[in-house]
Design a protein around this motif. Structure first.
Motif, PDB file in Angstrom:
ATOM      1  N   VAL A   1       0.844  -1.204   0.000  1.00  0.00           N
ATOM      2  CA  VAL A   1       0.000   0.000   0.000  1.00  0.00           C
ATOM      3  C   VAL A   1       0.877   1.250   0.000  1.00  0.00           C
ATOM      4  O   VAL A   1       1.875   1.329   0.722  1.00  0.00           O
ATOM      5  N   GLN A   2       0.483   2.241  -0.815  1.00  0.00           N
ATOM      6  CA  GLN A   2       1.204   3.525  -0.868  1.00  0.00           C
ATOM      7  C   GLN A   2       0.207   4.673  -0.700  1.00  0.00           C
ATOM      8  O   GLN A   2      -0.846   4.684  -1.334  1.00  0.00           O
ATOM      9  N   TYR A   3       0.574   5.639   0.174  1.00  0.00           N
ATOM     10  CA  TYR A   3      -0.320   6.780   0.426  1.00  0.00           C
ATOM     11  C   TYR A   3       0.097   7.992  -0.397  1.00  0.00           C
ATOM     12  O   TYR A   3       1.279   8.326  -0.486  1.00  0.00           O
ATOM     13  N   GLU A   4      -0.894   8.663  -0.998  1.00  0.00           N
ATOM     14  CA  GLU A   4      -0.662   9.898  -1.752  1.00  0.00           C
ATOM     15  C   GLU A   4      -1.668  10.945  -1.281  1.00  0.00           C
ATOM     16  O   GLU A   4      -2.878  10.693  -1.319  1.00  0.00           O
TER      17      GLU A   4
ATOM     18  N   ASN B   1      -4.933   2.094 -10.260  1.00  0.00           N
ATOM     19  CA  ASN B   1      -4.869   0.986  -9.316  1.00  0.00           C
ATOM     20  C   ASN B   1      -6.016   1.078  -8.304  1.00  0.00           C
ATOM     21  O   ASN B   1      -6.644   2.114  -8.145  1.00  0.00           O
ATOM     22  N   THR B   2      -6.230  -0.018  -7.624  1.00  0.00           N
ATOM     23  CA  THR B   2      -7.258  -0.034  -6.580  1.00  0.00           C
ATOM     24  C   THR B   2      -6.867   0.940  -5.484  1.00  0.00           C
ATOM     25  O   THR B   2      -5.757   0.886  -4.955  1.00  0.00           O
ATOM     26  N   SER B   3      -7.779   1.854  -5.157  1.00  0.00           N
ATOM     27  CA  SER B   3      -7.467   2.890  -4.170  1.00  0.00           C
ATOM     28  C   SER B   3      -8.591   3.022  -3.153  1.00  0.00           C
ATOM     29  O   SER B   3      -9.761   2.801  -3.467  1.00  0.00           O
ATOM     30  N   VAL B   4      -8.185   3.396  -1.944  1.00  0.00           N
ATOM     31  CA  VAL B   4      -9.132   3.748  -0.893  1.00  0.00           C
ATOM     32  C   VAL B   4      -8.907   5.208  -0.554  1.00  0.00           C
ATOM     33  O   VAL B   4      -7.803   5.608  -0.171  1.00  0.00           O
ATOM     34  N   HIS B   5      -9.945   6.024  -0.706  1.00  0.00           N
ATOM     35  CA  HIS B   5      -9.845   7.469  -0.502  1.00  0.00           C
ATOM     36  C   HIS B   5     -10.295   7.832   0.908  1.00  0.00           C
ATOM     37  O   HIS B   5     -11.137   7.147   1.504  1.00  0.00           O
ATOM     38  N   VAL B   6      -9.734   8.938   1.406  1.00  0.00           N
ATOM     39  CA  VAL B   6     -10.021   9.375   2.780  1.00  0.00           C
ATOM     40  C   VAL B   6     -10.372  10.856   2.786  1.00  0.00           C
ATOM     41  O   VAL B   6      -9.693  11.675   2.144  1.00  0.00           O
TER      42      VAL B   6
ATOM     43  N   LYS C   1      -5.346   9.376  -0.834  1.00  0.00           N
ATOM     44  CA  LYS C   1      -5.765   8.005  -1.152  1.00  0.00           C
ATOM     45  C   LYS C   1      -4.647   7.025  -0.830  1.00  0.00           C
ATOM     46  O   LYS C   1      -3.455   7.352  -0.901  1.00  0.00           O
ATOM     47  N   PHE C   2      -5.055   5.820  -0.447  1.00  0.00           N
ATOM     48  CA  PHE C   2      -4.133   4.700  -0.272  1.00  0.00           C
ATOM     49  C   PHE C   2      -4.274   3.811  -1.505  1.00  0.00           C
ATOM     50  O   PHE C   2      -5.357   3.283  -1.787  1.00  0.00           O
ATOM     51  N   THR C   3      -3.187   3.677  -2.255  1.00  0.00           N
ATOM     52  CA  THR C   3      -3.202   2.859  -3.472  1.00  0.00           C
ATOM     53  C   THR C   3      -2.673   1.465  -3.146  1.00  0.00           C
ATOM     54  O   THR C   3      -1.599   1.321  -2.553  1.00  0.00           O
TER      55      THR C   3
END
Length: 791
Positions: A512-515, A592-597, A606-608
């Motif tokens: 997981v990578q955070y941007e 890529n699959t991402s989870v946004h905050v 987002k966490f990719t």
């Protein structure tokens, strides 16, 4: 004075002088039961069978102990608000009439919600409204209609097995009589016109007749009852030819000794019933073993989070839970044990247990029951007793959640048995008529031998024993099937649909990578505590990667399936999920699959996720592509399409951006086109798709979120073995077909010798259970061979 029998129970009512509605009754109890049925429009109970009831016993004051709350608590398996559920052992259950009346208790008392009979175990499971009916009054109601429960407080527990010993008693009596009749028959076999012939011949013959009476009318009565019920229902079941054979032997033998024209066939008669019961005993013991092994050793591969004494969290399997443990229950998780709520806001869905979908709010200190599902974030509970795995099995297999899936091979077995019985009767009567014309001395032997040797018992045993053993073997390989029909459905699959996240990807190896904007400590703590309540694969992966923060009780928590999560703590709010859910407009550019905050309605980042696919994925798909259409149906975007195209076979369909309802509609459409679909998902967002598919498999990775929607649970570590498990189901069906062939071959050879008059009835009776044993042995060995090939 002519003899009259009780209209309700069939006992002698000659001297009671109790009449009601122009019907005689042996006692006031039977009269009362009839009145109850009459007043509630249930007199059709007596149409099912003549005098089916049992005499009610005097019970005044007998069940006063059920007014004690502690005793009642011990007996109940569920007790919440206005609903209680109890399973009671009813020794008097013996026929279809019993099942009918016990499953219509709601017509006798509207406080009964539903009642379900387990005929094999002689139990009835009753759900009832406690405001209108107490457990004591329920037991009295059952007793008043002749079905008094057996309650033993010393050893009473949910799912307790009560052994029915009637078969053992019948077998013992038949064996004793058979031995004595054979002994008394020896002089007839070795007759040399000695002194005994004139002096003791009649005595010996009447003694043989006396020994045969309990054998025919007690040991063999089940065959007559079953045949009678089948004929009344216009069904030729497998007991019809057996009952005819027993009746023919008994009547012919009785006529011979009454008119002194022979010694009869009492040795063959008693031997026939003895060996029939011996075969039934063997079948019962073997099948009981298979059922026992499945119920108690095939544990679900589900985990639960235990909070240790040091305050840390660890995942344990449910059967390792002990009394006094502190457990963490997340959103959408099933509560596996009876427990006390300690911390958190509990909103419990008990539809898994009661069928009622209205969630119930619970406060700290309230008792929670196994089978409830938490719907409102995290709660902590203290365990009251360890898990009863058989109870979870019972919940998973609850009839309320079964779909109308065609049981193809079960129907084939039934159809073949019915036709087979009709053909057997035709052959029996035709061959008997032939021998009556040519050699009448052989006619009775031929008639009886044909009926017995051609009994399709072996045919009927092939499917349950094959599927029972396959269920056991697959359970040991961590592939847990709800019931035998799942094996049949698996063998017919032609399309396999996979979810992506958490199904073909491994949560434990995801990078997981955070941007975005750096989160403050307060925001990261809120994010961590919010993720702590979710069981979604992405939530679990992200939760494990974030650094440790203090645990705080959230003020509000809500999870929107297929979209995301939102929560509040004090003045702060947070949203986690898809870009559109949190208010991020540029999600389409993400590859890529991402989870946004977002926090306090401000987008943060987002966490990719860079997926790590499960070991052996490519090899599995290459094995499956030979026989099946393969589809990836994902709720994520197309960021992984290029990687999947390289990894999977060229004909694999890749469909993205699918909401849970889209997946369900996709499956439904292709089923109308003739597809038999296997759906494999994570059991949470995919519940609708799993329920709609012909077979739904939930992948389990130490997460306690299985539901009635799935037909099977596959341990994530065995994902790469899926092809071999499906192949094993196909082999099981082939084994059944070979069993059918063996049974037909045996019956053809046996019928030849029976029709030609070369087979005595007692030899046929010995061969019949031997054929059943042969089929059972064949299916057991064959399925074990299949099992050895599985890794």
């Amino acid at each position: 004075m002519s003899k009259s029998t009780c209209f309700h129970c069939g006992l002698d009512a000659t001297t009671s002088n109790i009449l009601y509605d122009d019907k005689a009754f042996c006692c006031q109890g039977c009269k009362t039961v009839y009145q109850i049925f009459s007043e509630n429009d249930l007199t059709c109970y007596y149409d099912l069978q003549s005098a089916p009831g049992t005499t009610p016993k005097e019970i005044d004051g007998k069940y006063n102990f059920l007014e004690n709350a502690k005793i009642v608590e011990q007996l109940l398996e569920f007790n919440n608000n206005n609903t209680q559920i109890v399973t009671l052992y009813i020794p008097h259950i013996h026929c279809s009439s019993c099942i009918w009346i016990l499953e219509n208790l709601n017509k006798l008392n509207s406080a009964v919600n539903v009642s379900t009979v387990n005929f094999g175990k002689k139990t009835v499971r009753v759900s009832f409204n406690t405001e209108q009916l107490s457990l004591k009054n329920l037991v009295i109601l059952l007793s008043n209609i002749g079905y008094e429960p057996f309650i033993s407080l010393d050893d009473y527990s949910v799912g307790k097995k009560h052994i029915n010993r009637s078969l053992i008693y019948k077998l013992g009596i038949a064996g004793f009589a058979f031995g004595n009749v054979m002994f008394l028959s020896f002089p007839e076999y070795f007759e040399r016109h000695e002194f005994w012939l004139e002096q003791y011949k009649h005595l010996f013959r009447w003694l043989m007749f006396a020994f045969s009476l309990p054998v025919v009318f007690y040991s063999g009565n089940d065959y007559f009852i079953s045949a009678y019920k089948g004929l009344r229902s216009k069904i030729l079941n497998i007991d019809v030819p057996i009952a005819l054979g027993i009746a023919a032997l008994f009547i012919r033998s009785t006529v011979e000794i009454v008119f002194n024209i022979g010694s009869g066939f009492f040795d063959s008669l008693t031997g026939l019933i003895f060996f029939l019961l011996l075969g039934k005993f063997f079948q019962q013991k073997t099948y009981y073993f298979l059922s026992f092994e499945r119920d108690y050793k095939s544990y679900f591969p589900i985990g639960i989070t235990k909070i240790t004494n040091e305050g840390t969290e660890e995942s344990i399997q449910v059967y390792d839970i002990e009394k006094g443990d502190r457990l963490l229950i997340r959103n959408q998780e099933l509560i596996p044990v009876d427990c006390i709520l300690i911390k958190g806001q509990a909103l419990i869905d008990y539809s898994f247990v009661t069928g009622e979908s209205e969630p119930i709010t619970k406060q700290s200190g309230d008792k929670l029951f196994a089978g409830g599902k938490q719907l409102n974030g995290i709660i902590e509970v203290d365990v009251l007793k360890s898990v009863e795995q058989s109870y979870l099995t019972q919940l998973w297999s609850n009839d309320a959640f079964k779909k109308d899936k065609e049981l193809a091979f079960t129907n084939i077995t039934n159809r073949i048995s019915k036709r087979f019985t009709a053909y057997v009767l035709l052959i029996a009567f035709s061959s008997t008529l032939y021998w009556l014309i040519t050699d009448s001395s052989k006619a009775l032997n031929v008639f009886t031998s044909v009926l017995i040797i051609a009994c399709p018992c072996a045919l009927a045993l092939a499917a349950p024993f094959t599927f029972g053993n396959i269920l056991r073997i697959l359970g040991k390989k961590k592939f847990y099937l709800k019931n035998a029909s799942v094996i049949e459905q698996l063998s017919k699959i032609n399309t396999i649909i996979f979810d992506k996240t958490g199904t073909i990807t491994s949560n434990k190896e995801t990078y997981v990578q955070y941007e975005g904007i750096q989160l403050s400590n307060e925001e990261e703590a809120l994010l961590k505590n919010t993720l702590r309540g979710s069981n979604h694969p992405l939530s679990r992966s992200l939760y494990n990667l974030l650094k440790t923060h203090d645990i705080v009780p959230l003020d509000a928590y809500e999870e929107h399936l297929g979209k995301g999560i939102e929560a509040n703590f004090k003045q702060n709010s947070i949203k986690i999920g898809s870009g559109s859910f949190v208010g991020y407009a540029s999600e389409t550019t993400t590859l890529n699959t991402s989870v946004h905050v977002s926090t306090n309605n401000a987008y943060k980042g987002k966490f990719t996720f860079y997926n790590a696919y499960r070991k052996g994925l490519s090899k599995l798909f290459n094995s499956l592509k030979k026989d099946y259409d393969l589809v990836i149906l994902s709720g994520d975007n197309e960021g992984e399409k290029e990687n999947l195209t390289k990894l999977l076979p060229t004909k694999t369909k890749l469909i993205f951006n699918q909401k849970p309802e889209d997946k369900l509609e996709y499956i439904k459409y292709h089923q109308t086109e003739g597809a038999n679909i296997l759906m494999i998902g994570d059991g949470l967002n995919d519940a609708g798709a799993l329920a709609q598919s012909n077979v739904g498999i939930a992948i389990s990775e130490n997460v306690n979120v299985f539901s009635p929607a799935c037909d099977a649970i596959l341990d994530a570590s065995k994902f790469n073995q899926l092809y071999h498990y499906i192949t094993a189901s196909k082999h099981a069906v082939k084994i059944i077909k070979w069993s059918f062939l063996l049974s037909f071959l045996y019956n053809s050879i046996g019928l030849y010798f029976a029709v030609t008059g070369r087979l005595e009835p007692v030899i046929a009776a010995i061969l019949m259970p031997l054929s059943s044993i042969t089929i059972v042995a064949f299916t057991t060995v064959a399925t074990n061979v299949v099992g050895r090939k599985l890794k």
